[in-house]
Enzyme design. Structure first.
Site, mmCIF file in Angstrom:
data_model
loop_
_atom_site.group_PDB
_atom_site.id
_atom_site.type_symbol
_atom_site.label_atom_id
_atom_site.label_comp_id
_atom_site.label_asym_id
_atom_site.label_seq_id
_atom_site.Cartn_x
_atom_site.Cartn_y
_atom_site.Cartn_z
ATOM 1 N N LYS A 32 3.005 -8.182 0.980
ATOM 2 C CA LYS A 32 2.952 -7.883 2.301
ATOM 3 C C LYS A 32 1.610 -8.406 2.817
ATOM 4 O O LYS A 32 1.378 -9.160 3.859
ATOM 5 C CB LYS A 32 2.571 -6.251 2.825
ATOM 6 C CG LYS A 32 4.212 -5.760 2.630
ATOM 7 C CD LYS A 32 4.213 -4.329 2.856
ATOM 8 C CE LYS A 32 3.443 -3.364 2.152
ATOM 9 N NZ LYS A 32 3.843 -3.024 0.825
ATOM 10 N N ARG A 36 4.376 4.546 6.763
ATOM 11 C CA ARG A 36 5.331 4.685 5.321
ATOM 12 C C ARG A 36 5.978 6.079 5.192
ATOM 13 O O ARG A 36 6.603 6.270 3.996
ATOM 14 C CB ARG A 36 3.935 4.740 4.152
ATOM 15 C CG ARG A 36 3.718 3.578 3.333
ATOM 16 C CD ARG A 36 2.386 3.823 2.659
ATOM 17 N NE ARG A 36 2.569 3.033 1.209
ATOM 18 C CZ ARG A 36 1.558 1.970 1.141
ATOM 19 N NH1 ARG A 36 1.031 1.697 2.145
ATOM 20 N NH2 ARG A 36 1.386 1.311 0.072
ATOM 21 N N ARG A 94 -7.419 -3.902 -8.844
ATOM 22 C CA ARG A 94 -7.337 -2.669 -8.123
ATOM 23 C C ARG A 94 -7.086 -1.663 -9.075
ATOM 24 O O ARG A 94 -6.377 -1.481 -10.117
ATOM 25 C CB ARG A 94 -6.283 -2.590 -7.113
ATOM 26 C CG ARG A 94 -6.689 -3.062 -5.673
ATOM 27 C CD ARG A 94 -5.483 -3.149 -4.897
ATOM 28 N NE ARG A 94 -4.789 -2.041 -4.423
ATOM 29 C CZ ARG A 94 -3.910 -1.883 -3.758
ATOM 30 N NH1 ARG A 94 -3.405 -2.758 -3.027
ATOM 31 N NH2 ARG A 94 -3.042 -0.791 -3.552
ATOM 32 N N ARG A 100 -1.900 -8.575 -10.823
ATOM 33 C CA ARG A 100 -2.455 -8.943 -9.568
ATOM 34 C C ARG A 100 -4.211 -8.826 -9.817
ATOM 35 O O ARG A 100 -4.717 -8.202 -10.303
ATOM 36 C CB ARG A 100 -2.186 -8.101 -8.586
ATOM 37 C CG ARG A 100 -2.816 -8.304 -7.178
ATOM 38 C CD ARG A 100 -1.683 -7.644 -6.211
ATOM 39 N NE ARG A 100 -1.822 -6.176 -6.115
ATOM 40 C CZ ARG A 100 -1.366 -5.518 -5.238
ATOM 41 N NH1 ARG A 100 -0.363 -6.331 -4.300
ATOM 42 N NH2 ARG A 100 -1.255 -4.058 -5.064
ATOM 43 N N ARG A 107 3.847 4.895 -7.578
ATOM 44 C CA ARG A 107 3.872 4.106 -6.168
ATOM 45 C C ARG A 107 5.037 3.705 -5.806
ATOM 46 O O ARG A 107 5.803 3.947 -4.725
ATOM 47 C CB ARG A 107 2.865 3.272 -6.303
ATOM 48 C CG ARG A 107 1.274 3.422 -6.162
ATOM 49 C CD ARG A 107 0.381 2.453 -6.629
ATOM 50 N NE ARG A 107 0.469 1.319 -5.514
ATOM 51 C CZ ARG A 107 -0.189 0.099 -5.865
ATOM 52 N NH1 ARG A 107 -0.618 -0.171 -7.052
ATOM 53 N NH2 ARG A 107 -0.144 -0.779 -4.902
HETATM 54 P P1 AMP Z 1 -1.653 -0.152 -0.357
HETATM 55 O O1 AMP Z 1 -2.853 -1.183 -0.514
HETATM 56 O O2 AMP Z 1 -0.895 -0.541 1.110
HETATM 57 O O3 AMP Z 1 -0.524 -0.667 -1.557
HETATM 58 O O4 AMP Z 1 -2.032 1.179 -0.441
HETATM 59 C C1 AMP Z 1 -2.746 1.779 -1.381
HETATM 60 C C2 AMP Z 1 -2.677 3.299 -1.594
HETATM 61 O O5 AMP Z 1 -3.121 3.946 0.068
HETATM 62 C C3 AMP Z 1 -0.907 3.782 -1.545
HETATM 63 O O6 AMP Z 1 -0.539 3.824 -2.819
HETATM 64 C C4 AMP Z 1 -1.367 5.225 -0.877
HETATM 65 O O7 AMP Z 1 -1.994 6.064 -1.803
HETATM 66 C C5 AMP Z 1 -2.409 5.062 0.265
HETATM 67 N N1 AMP Z 1 -1.941 4.517 1.637
HETATM 68 C C6 AMP Z 1 -2.148 3.192 2.133
HETATM 69 N N2 AMP Z 1 -1.247 3.230 3.327
HETATM 70 C C7 AMP Z 1 -0.724 4.443 3.399
HETATM 71 C C8 AMP Z 1 0.238 5.370 4.174
HETATM 72 N N3 AMP Z 1 0.435 4.484 5.477
HETATM 73 N N4 AMP Z 1 0.578 6.453 4.351
HETATM 74 C C9 AMP Z 1 0.126 7.107 3.189
HETATM 75 N N5 AMP Z 1 -0.460 6.496 2.058
HETATM 76 C C10 AMP Z 1 -1.041 5.266 2.161
#
Ligand code: AMP
Length: 204
Positions: free
Chosen positions: A15, A90, A152, A124, A163
């Site tokens: 994404k 989400r 990360r 990654r 996740r």
């Molecule tokens: P991402 O970089 O989008 O994979 O997000 C990393 C982490 O941030 C996720 O594993 C969640 O813990 C948190 N996170 C990001 N976006 C959301 C969302 N829309 N709702 C809830 N948690 C989020």
């Protein structure tokens, strides 16, 4: 506000990588809740402290925090012609809250099987200076920056499994929710980055 686009898919679907290109094509700014949360953690804000425990465990951050963050972000002038959401919504609750504030005109679902995701995420790496994303096997960083790329903290195999569970239980049901509204565009994300990019561009 003109229509917004949602980029939807499991962690590691690509994404973030595709968002940059879609932003260029559409002129809509990328709004990534993951990036916003990571900045809050790095800055040591109250919100960052609250979110960090959930993020490190591979769990979703509570809806109330996320919805507050998004509402504030959408007040910026650059959001007036719609934005490109990356990693948001989400949960169904987040999607319902979003419906109250913006019009979503398309949901691009990047679909990748679980087996590919673990390999993708664990390899990654990111260049902290440019934000560019690399992969030790599929897109190795150029030699001159290979020493500065970082992983990360939630990209370990154990956290990725949590996740993915969160994705299947809380986020995946959103695909049907958006499909019923006629907004879901499915893209095969299990292809080279360039191919996925072309496939998305052809649907914009
Ligand atoms: P991402 O970089 O989008 O994979 O997000 C990393 C982490 O941030 C996720 O594993 C969640 O813990 C948190 N996170 C990001 N976006 C959301 C969302 N829309 N709702 C809830 N948690 C989020």
């Amino acid at each position: 506000m003109a229509g917004s686009i949602v980029l939807f898919g499991p962690p590691g679907a690509g994404k973030g990588t595709q968002a940059g290109k879609i932003s260029e094509i559409t002129g809509k700014p990328q709004v990534s809740t993951g990036d916003m949360l990571r900045s809050a953690v790095a800055e040591g804000t109250q919100l960052g402290h609250e979110a960090k425990t959930f993020m490190d465990a591979g769990l979703l951050v509570p809806d109330s925090i996320i919805i507050g963050l998004i509402s504030e972000r959408l007040r910026n002038d650059d959001a007036s012609n719609g934005v490109l959401f990356d990693g948001f919504p989400r949960t169904i609750h987040q999607a319902e809250a979003l419906e109250e504030i913006v019009s979503v005109t398309s949901v691009i679902s990047i679909e990748v099987p679980d087996e590919s995701i673990i390999e993708r995420i664990v390899g990654r790496r990111m260049d902290p200076e440019t934000g560019e994303i690399y992969h030790i096997k599929f897109k190795p960083p150029p030699e001159e920056i290979s020493l500065r790329v970082i992983q990360r903290r939630d990209d370990t195999e154990e956290t990725v499994r949590s996740r993915l569970t969160a994705y299947h239980e809380q986020t995946a049901p959103l695909a049907d929710w958006y499909s019923e509204k006629g907004l879901l565009v499915r893209i095969d994300g299990d292809m080279p980055i360039e191919e996925v990019g072309k496939s998305i561009a052809s649907k914009l």
